[in-house]
Design a protein around this motif. Structure first.
Motif, short mmCIF file in Angstrom:
data_model
loop_
_atom_site.label_atom_id
_atom_site.label_comp_id
_atom_site.label_asym_id
_atom_site.label_seq_id
_atom_site.Cartn_x
_atom_site.Cartn_y
_atom_site.Cartn_z
N UNK A 146 74.44 55.87 10.43
CA UNK A 146 75.40 56.19 11.48
C UNK A 146 74.87 56.14 12.90
N UNK A 147 73.68 55.60 13.11
CA UNK A 147 73.20 55.43 14.48
C UNK A 147 74.05 54.38 15.18
N UNK A 148 74.19 54.54 16.49
CA UNK A 148 75.21 53.78 17.23
C UNK A 148 74.71 52.50 17.88
N UNK A 149 73.47 52.13 17.64
CA UNK A 149 72.95 50.90 18.21
C UNK A 149 71.46 50.82 17.91
N UNK A 150 70.85 49.67 18.20
CA UNK A 150 69.43 49.53 17.91
C UNK A 150 68.69 48.86 19.05
N UNK A 151 67.38 49.09 19.06
CA UNK A 151 66.48 48.50 20.05
C UNK A 151 65.21 48.03 19.35
N UNK A 152 64.66 46.93 19.84
CA UNK A 152 63.36 46.48 19.37
C UNK A 152 62.67 45.73 20.51
N UNK A 153 61.50 45.20 20.26
CA UNK A 153 60.74 44.52 21.30
C UNK A 153 61.45 43.25 21.77
N UNK A 154 61.24 42.92 23.06
CA UNK A 154 61.80 41.69 23.59
C UNK A 154 61.33 40.47 22.82
N UNK A 155 60.06 40.46 22.42
CA UNK A 155 59.53 39.33 21.65
C UNK A 155 60.26 39.18 20.32
N UNK A 156 60.60 40.31 19.70
CA UNK A 156 61.30 40.26 18.41
C UNK A 156 62.73 39.74 18.60
N UNK A 157 63.40 40.21 19.63
CA UNK A 157 64.75 39.71 19.92
C UNK A 157 64.72 38.21 20.15
N UNK A 158 63.74 37.74 20.91
CA UNK A 158 63.63 36.31 21.17
C UNK A 158 63.34 35.53 19.88
N UNK A 159 62.48 36.08 19.04
CA UNK A 159 62.13 35.42 17.78
C UNK A 159 63.36 35.27 16.89
N UNK A 160 64.13 36.34 16.74
CA UNK A 160 65.31 36.28 15.86
C UNK A 160 66.41 35.41 16.48
N UNK A 161 66.49 35.38 17.79
CA UNK A 161 67.46 34.50 18.44
C UNK A 161 67.10 33.04 18.22
N UNK A 162 65.82 32.71 18.35
CA UNK A 162 65.38 31.33 18.15
C UNK A 162 65.65 30.86 16.73
N UNK A 163 65.51 31.78 15.77
CA UNK A 163 65.74 31.42 14.37
C UNK A 163 67.23 31.38 14.04
N UNK A 164 68.07 31.82 14.97
CA UNK A 164 69.51 31.82 14.73
C UNK A 164 69.98 32.91 13.79
N UNK A 165 69.19 33.97 13.63
CA UNK A 165 69.51 35.02 12.66
C UNK A 165 69.95 36.34 13.30
N UNK A 166 69.83 36.46 14.62
CA UNK A 166 70.17 37.73 15.25
C UNK A 166 71.66 38.01 15.21
#
Length: 311
Positions: A72-92
Motif C-alpha cells: 500500500x505504499x503510494x509511490x517508489x524511488x530508486x537511483x537515477x542510474x537504475x531508472x535510466x537502465x530500466x528505461x533503456x531496456x523498455x521495461x520501466x
C-alpha cells in the motif's frame, strides 16, 4: 540477534503482540491501530534501497516495486542510474503499469566540490530529469558527493557547493523537475552546521530541502528540529529511523529508533502536506529480517499514526 528475538523487540516497540506469526515467517494479521481525528494528508511512498537495488545491481527493482504496491505504499524511488537502465531496456513503463504504483523520484549522487566536472554532472541530470518527466515523476534527490571526510574542510568548499547546487536546481527547474539537498553521512554535507550553512545560502526558488531524517540523527542533529526549521522549503523526505544498532547501518524499521517521526510528520502535515514522503531503510549483511518484512513493520507503525489506513 536472531529473527525471533528481533521480532519480539520490533512488535513490542510498535505495540503489537503478533510475534508468533512473524516468528513463524508469516505476515501477521494485526489489527490496524490508526489514530482517529483529523485525516492525514501526506501520502507515503518507499525507496528501493532495503531491497538492495543499486546502480550496479538493478535487478531486484521489480521485487521491490511489487512488495511496495502490495503493502500500500503510494509511490517508489530508486537511483537515477537504475531508472535510466530500466528505461533503456523498455521495461520501466511495464513495471509501473503492472504494479499500479507511480515513480515519484530518483536519487542522484552528484559531485558538488569539483567545478571541472559540473558540466558532465549537468548533462547527467538532464538525461535523468527528462526520463523522470516521461514517467510522471517530479523530483531528483541530490546527494552532495565528491568529498572525502578525512581532513575535509567544509568552509573551503562551501562556495563551490552552493554554486553547484544552484546550477543543478536551475537546470532541473527548467525541465519542470524539482530538486533538493539530501544531506548524508560521509558526504560533503553531513553535520547540522553544514546543512544550515548550505540551506541558508542556496537559491531556494529553484533548490529545496530533501532531508534523510535518519541520516540527520546519525550525524548528530535533532532531526525533528532541523525539519521544523526548514519546513517551508522541505518538499521531499526520506523517512528513516535510527537506533545505532548492529544491523542496517544502524537504522531500523520506523518506530523502533530515536528519531521523533511523529513530530516530523506533524510538521509536514502543517507546512507542506503535498511533500513527497518516502520511507527508506538501508540493507546489510545478515539482516535479522527480510526486506519486505521491514516494510511491513514500518507500515504498521505508520498505521498507528493514522497513515496507510486500509492498505
Amino acid at each position: 540477534m536472531n529473527r525471533r528475538t528481533f521480532t519480539k523487540a520490533v512488535l513490542a516497540g510498535i505495540g503489537w503482540t503478533a510475534a508468533p506469526h512473524l516468528a513463524a515467517g508469516a505476515a501477521p494479521q494485526a489489527e490496524a491501530q490508526g489514530q482517529t481525528g483529523t485525516p492525514k494528508q501526506l501520502r507515503i511512498g518507499c525507496t528501493a534501497l532495503v531491497w538492495n537495488v543499486f546502480p550496479r545491481a538493478p535487478e531486484p527493482l521489480e521485487t521491490a516495486v511489487r512488495d511496495m504496491s502490495e503493502l500500500g505504499y503510494k509511490g517508489f524511488e530508486t537511483f537515477g542510474q537504475v531508472v535510466e537502465d530500466w528505461d533503456k531496456k523498455g521495461t520501466l513503463e511495464k513495471l509501473i503499469s503492472q504494479y499500479k504504483i507511480p515513480l515519484i523520484s530518483a536519487y542522484a549522487p552528484l559531485n558538488v566540490v569539483d567545478p571541472s566536472v559540473r558540466k558532465n554532472e549537468i548533462a547527467t541530470i538532464v538525461r535523468w530529469g527528462t526520463i523522470l518527466k516521461k514517467y510522471g515523476a517530479n523530483f531528483l534527490v541530490i546527494e552532495a558527493g565528491g568529498a572525502k571526510r578525512a581532513g575535509y574542510d567544509f568552509a573551503a568548499h562551501r562556495a563551490n557547493i552552493v554554486a553547484a547546487l544552484n546550477d543543478y536546481g536551475k537546470t532541473l527547474a527548467d525541465l519542470g523537475v524539482g530538486s533538493g539537498l539530501h544531506q548524508h553521512t560521509g558526504t560533503a554535507i553531513e553535520t547540522r552546521d553544514e546543512v544550515y550553512a548550505v540551506m541558508e545560502s542556496v537559491d531556494t526558488r529553484v533548490f529545496k530541502f530533501a532531508p534523510d531524517v535518519g541520516q540527520l540523527q546519525k550525524g548528530g542533529a535533532d532531526a525533528a528540529k532541523v525539519v521544523k526549521d526548514f519546513a517551508a522549503i522541505t518538499v521531499h523526505m526520506h523517512l528513516k529511523d535510527f537506533v545505532n544498532g548492529p544491523h542496517m547501518g544502524g537504522y531500523c524499521p520506523l518506530g523502533l529508533g530515536m528519531v521523533d517521526l511523529k513530530a516530523i510528520l506533524e510538521t509536514m502535515e502543517q507546512a507542506n502536506p503535498k511533500a513527497n514522503i518516502m520511507h527508506e531503510l538501508d540493507g546489510s549483511r545478515n539482516m535479522p529480517y527480510t526486506s519486505r518484512q521491514t516494510a511491513e513493520i514500518s507500515k504498521w507503525y505508520l498505521q498507528k499514526l493514522g497513515y496507510m489506513q486500509g492498505a
